[in-house]
Design an enzyme around this catalytic site. Structure first.
Site, PDB file in Angstrom:
ATOM      1  N   LYS A   1      10.662 -55.870   7.445  1.00 34.59           N
ATOM      2  CA  LYS A   1      10.900 -55.651   5.995  1.00 34.59           C
ATOM      3  C   LYS A   1      11.944 -54.855   5.898  1.00 34.59           C
ATOM      4  O   LYS A   1      12.823 -55.000   5.149  1.00 34.59           O
ATOM      5  CB  LYS A   1       9.664 -55.099   5.597  1.00 34.59           C
ATOM      6  CG  LYS A   1       8.625 -56.175   5.581  1.00 34.59           C
ATOM      7  CD  LYS A   1       7.067 -55.512   4.865  1.00 34.59           C
ATOM      8  CE  LYS A   1       5.981 -56.433   4.951  1.00 34.59           C
ATOM      9  NZ  LYS A   1       4.719 -55.899   4.837  1.00 34.59           N
TER      10      LYS A   1
ATOM     11  N   GLN B   1       1.491 -50.161   4.170  1.00 34.63           N
ATOM     12  CA  GLN B   1       1.132 -51.053   5.092  1.00 34.63           C
ATOM     13  C   GLN B   1      -0.091 -51.057   5.534  1.00 34.63           C
ATOM     14  O   GLN B   1      -0.807 -49.907   5.862  1.00 34.63           O
ATOM     15  CB  GLN B   1       2.088 -50.822   6.214  1.00 34.63           C
ATOM     16  CG  GLN B   1       1.887 -52.180   7.207  1.00 34.63           C
ATOM     17  CD  GLN B   1       2.367 -53.407   6.710  1.00 34.63           C
ATOM     18  OE1 GLN B   1       3.269 -53.470   5.934  1.00 34.63           O
ATOM     19  NE2 GLN B   1       1.856 -54.554   7.256  1.00 34.63           N
TER      20      GLN B   1
ATOM     21  N   ASP C   1       3.467 -54.979  -3.757  1.00 34.24           N
ATOM     22  CA  ASP C   1       2.318 -55.633  -2.945  1.00 34.24           C
ATOM     23  C   ASP C   1       1.528 -56.274  -3.834  1.00 34.24           C
ATOM     24  O   ASP C   1       0.565 -57.309  -3.529  1.00 34.24           O
ATOM     25  CB  ASP C   1       1.554 -54.689  -2.238  1.00 34.24           C
ATOM     26  CG  ASP C   1       1.665 -54.604  -0.595  1.00 34.24           C
ATOM     27  OD1 ASP C   1       2.157 -55.830  -0.188  1.00 34.24           O
ATOM     28  OD2 ASP C   1       1.739 -53.429  -0.156  1.00 34.24           O
TER      29      ASP C   1
HETATM   30  N1  GUN Z   1      -0.711 -55.863   6.041  1.00 33.25           N
HETATM   31  C1  GUN Z   1      -0.672 -57.483   6.128  1.00 33.25           C
HETATM   32  N2  GUN Z   1      -0.090 -57.955   5.231  1.00 33.25           N
HETATM   33  C2  GUN Z   1       0.438 -56.952   4.327  1.00 33.25           C
HETATM   34  C3  GUN Z   1       1.087 -57.103   3.098  1.00 33.25           C
HETATM   35  O1  GUN Z   1       1.484 -58.297   2.507  1.00 33.25           O
HETATM   36  N3  GUN Z   1       1.157 -55.752   2.690  1.00 33.25           N
HETATM   37  C4  GUN Z   1       0.663 -54.573   3.168  1.00 33.25           C
HETATM   38  N4  GUN Z   1       1.016 -53.281   2.395  1.00 33.25           N
HETATM   39  N5  GUN Z   1       0.050 -54.517   4.196  1.00 33.25           N
HETATM   40  C5  GUN Z   1       0.015 -55.794   4.890  1.00 33.25           C
END
Ligand code: GUN
Length: 297
Positions: A55, A99, A122
């Site tokens: 990311k 995350q 998110d």
């Molecule tokens: N862990 C797995 N997928 C995601 C996501 O889309 N956002 C976040 N914050 N953590 C994740």
């Protein structure tokens, strides 16, 4: 050997979206706004390290500034909430992503309801979750299901009246996926069944599906005899399976037994190269939207 013709190329579709996002970033920068996304990672979950790294790289490529806070696994919940409060109050920060998964002693519900809804790229804050349920398009939608929806729409999959089966009822994918496809709206209007670990006759549900979305996190769970010939199959899973021959002693497989399902499916996402790049593309789009809104005059 050339790739099978029925693959849904998530990488190419994500790149198309990313090009549009980069153009939006350039417009923001022209008026002096530098979109900024902050990642928070708690502990050293190896998969989370990889995801946040990916990311960060896409953010940089599109002109979005990013910063990552890495906190030790033993961080107290209050410390994490204090960091989020600081980021909420910083006008230079437009998006905040904590995350998942978080260490067991930290309550995810407290964390995600602390991030300001307007910075919640998110889509995990209860206000954004509520807006999605209500069909209010003003909120942020979780990136993975939003990315899958975009893949289906851009692939020309007819969703109105379609039987969609979602495997998995998690807050990150399964539940919001069902909410998106259920909406009384163009590019939705599907009949959605959500299956999970307690579902009876799960294979029968799957065999009815025009669109089958596998997001339960079980390696190669979806077998060829669970798929209706011609169905669209979306594989969300990323599972580590031991493999002594592989670097690191493991390899990654999806929730779909790809080699056997691919010839039966009408269209199918490869894994990797299907859902993953779309998740990131939607995160970038959400971040630009957050920056635009925060700075609208
Ligand atoms: N862990 C797995 N997928 C995601 C996501 O889309 N956002 C976040 N914050 N953590 C994740």
């Amino acid at each position: 050997m050339s790739a099978p013709a029925n693959l849904i190329d998530g990488r190419a579709i994500a790149e198309e979206l990313n090009r549009a996002t980069a153009a939006d970033v350039a417009k923001l920068r022209q008026r002096g706004v530098e979109p900024c996304l902050v990642f928070v990672r708690v502990g050293e979950d190896p998969a989370s390290q990889v995801y946040v790294g990916m990311k960060e790289r896409v953010s940089a490529r599109l002109g979005i500034r990013s910063t990552t806070h890495v906190l030790p696994a033993a961080t107290r919940e209050e410390e994490l909430l204090a960091l989020l409060a600081r980021l909420n109050g910083d006008p230079a920060v437009h998006g905040i992503l904590v995350q998942a998964p978080l260490p067991g002693h930290i309550r995810a519900s407290r964390v995600y309801s602390t991030v300001l809804p307007g910075k919640d790229v998110d889509g995990f804050h209860p206000e954004n979750v509520g807006k999605l349920m209500l069909g209010d398009t003003d909120g942020f939608v979780p990136c993975t299901p939003a990315g899958i929806h975009e893949l289906l729409v851009r692939t020309g999959v007819r969703l109105a009246g379609a039987e969609v089966v979602v495997l998995g009822r998690g807050n990150i994918v399964g539940k919001p996926m069902a909410a998106i496809l259920l909406q009384k709206a163009p590019h939705a209007d599907a009949t959605v069944t959500v299956c999970h670990s307690r579902t009876r006759h799960l294979a029968e549900h799957c065999r009815r599906a025009d669109v089958l979305i596998a997001a339960m996190g079980v390696a190669e769970f979806v077998k060829a005899d669970m798929v209706k010939p011609g169905a669209v199959v979306i594989d969300v899973g990323v599972n580590r399976v031991p493999d002594p021959a592989a670097r690191g002693g493991f390899r990654l497989v999806g929730d779909v037994d790809f080699p056997h399902v691919q010839p039966v499916a009408g269209r199918i996402t490869p894994n990797p190269g299907g859902v993953g790049p779309m998740t990131i593309a939607m995160l970038m789009r959400n971040t630009v939207r957050a920056a635009r809104r925060a700075t609208a005059s």
